[in-house]
Enzyme design. Sequence first.
Site, PDB file in Angstrom:
ATOM      1  CB  CYS A 129      35.062  43.286  37.001  1.00 19.61           C
ATOM      2  SG  CYS A 129      36.339  42.200  36.362  1.00 19.61           S
TER       3      CYS A 129
ATOM      4  CB  CYS B 130      32.825  41.323  33.835  1.00 12.78           C
ATOM      5  SG  CYS B 130      32.913  40.464  35.425  1.00 12.78           S
TER       6      CYS B 130
ATOM      7  CG  HIS C 274      33.920  38.946  38.894  1.00 11.94           C
ATOM      8  ND1 HIS C 274      34.705  39.959  38.375  1.00 11.94           N
ATOM      9  CD2 HIS C 274      33.999  39.082  40.244  1.00 11.94           C
ATOM     10  CE1 HIS C 274      35.219  40.676  39.369  1.00 11.94           C
ATOM     11  NE2 HIS C 274      34.803  40.159  40.511  1.00 11.94           N
TER      12      HIS C 274
ATOM     13  CG  ASN D 289      51.066  37.702  39.636  1.00 13.87           C
ATOM     14  OD1 ASN D 289      51.933  36.838  39.646  1.00 13.87           O
ATOM     15  ND2 ASN D 289      51.248  38.891  39.104  1.00 13.87           N
TER      16      ASN D 289
ATOM     17  CG  HIS E 111      37.353  38.431  35.771  1.00 12.42           C
ATOM     18  ND1 HIS E 111      36.033  38.705  35.505  1.00 12.42           N
ATOM     19  CD2 HIS E 111      37.685  37.405  34.948  1.00 12.42           C
ATOM     20  CE1 HIS E 111      35.597  37.898  34.565  1.00 12.42           C
ATOM     21  NE2 HIS E 111      36.584  37.092  34.204  1.00 12.42           N
TER      22      HIS E 111
ATOM     23  CG  HIS F 231      43.458  38.525  35.307  1.00 15.51           C
ATOM     24  ND1 HIS F 231      42.996  38.785  36.577  1.00 15.51           N
ATOM     25  CD2 HIS F 231      44.548  39.328  35.146  1.00 15.51           C
ATOM     26  CE1 HIS F 231      43.754  39.708  37.153  1.00 15.51           C
ATOM     27  NE2 HIS F 231      44.709  40.044  36.310  1.00 15.51           N
TER      28      HIS F 231
ATOM     29  CD  GLN G 226      49.787  40.593  34.472  1.00 13.66           C
ATOM     30  OE1 GLN G 226      50.307  41.518  33.858  1.00 13.66           O
ATOM     31  NE2 GLN G 226      49.851  40.495  35.782  1.00 13.66           N
TER      32      GLN G 226
END
Length: 357
Positions: free
Chosen positions: A72, A75, A134, A174, A185, A187, A189
Site C-alpha cells: 500500500c 500506509c 489500513h 470514493n 487504504h 483516503h 481526494q
Amino acid sequence: MKRTITHLADGRELIYFDRRDDADRSAIDRRPLEPRPPASELRYDPLTEEWIAIAGHRQTRTFLPTGGTAECPLCPSTDERSTEIPSYDYDVVVFENRFPSFSGNFGTYEDVGGLSEVRPGVGRCEVVCFTSDHDSSFSRLSDDQVELVMEAWADRTAELSAIEGVEQVFCFENRGEEIGITIAHPHGQIYAYPYVTPRTKLQLGAAQRYKGNLFADVLAAERAAGTRVVAANELWTAFVPAAARWPFEVHIYPHRQVPDLAALTEAERAAFAPLYTSVLRAFDGLFGVVMPYISAWHQAPVRTGRELAYLHLELFSIRRAPNKLKYLAGSESAMGAFVNDVRPEEAARMLRSQIDH
Ligand SMILES: [Zn+2]
C-alpha cells in the site's frame, strides 16, 4: 492541531495534520522518483458548454495493489519499505497526487482543430489519508479523527482557493472497488478545478432563478416534512432528497448557511462527526455488506455565486440490493436522465432503522 509542510522526492508537497504538538515529522523521502508528469489539457465541449480534462498520463497510475499493507502506498513508511508517507506513523496526511488530473506543471499545447478551445489543466489534485490504519474506514474513525480530517479539508479549501486560476475546490471520497477505487487504504481526494463544475453551475443557476433562498428552503421543507430525514442534531440534518437519483442517497446540511468548509465553526465540525459516521454505518448496515459510496462536499466556487451557495455533503451508493448494483446505463449515461428503483421515503425508512444499531 499541528501542521507540518514537507516535500516528497519529486518535489510534491506533503502536509501532516497532527493532534499532538510534539509529533516528529522530520522523516525524508529518499525514493528515486520519476519526474512529475506534464499537466493535463482542458478541452471545451461547445455542445454542452463543459470543460473536459484530457490526462493521458493517468493511464499508468497504481491499479489495485493486491498485497494489502505490504504494497500500500498510503500506509506509513517502515524500515523496510518507503511509501508516499515518509513518516512511520501519522494522524491525517495530505499530499499532491502523483498522477494529477490538474496541476501547476504547464505543458505546451498544439492546435487540435475542431471547435474546441484548448487550455492547460491548471489546478491541483491532492490525496487525503484519513488514518494510518489500513484496515479502518471513515465510518470507524473516532470523532476526534473526523474533526482533524475536517480541519485538513478546511485548511486545503482555503489554501487551494488562493491558487491563481482555481475556481472551485472539491473534497470527496470514493469508497469500494465497485465504485472504481484503486487503493483500499481509507483516503479521499481534493480537486482544485480551474472552472466551476457543471453540477454546481446547475445548482447555482437554479438558486439564482428561485424567488427566495433555495438551499435553505429545501432544508427547511425536508425538516418540516420529516419523512425523509435520516438523522439530525442541533447543527446538522441528514435527509434523502425527495427526488433522489440514486437508490441510497443522503444529503447533509449544516443549519447555518456557509459557503465552504473553511467557514464552519469548531462546534459545527464537532457536531458533524458523530452524525456523519452514524449515517455511514447505517449504509453498511443496510445489507450487511460493505457499501460502495461516493461522498461529495459541495462548496461555493472561489469567486462567483458565493452568496447563493450553501455548503452541503451529497453521499450516495450505487448498491440497491445485496447483490445488485445500479449501473449508469443508457438513460443516465447518454441522456443524464435518471431512473431510481427505490422510493426515497423507503430508503430513508431503511436507513433510519439502521441508525445507532
Ligand atoms: Zn495502507
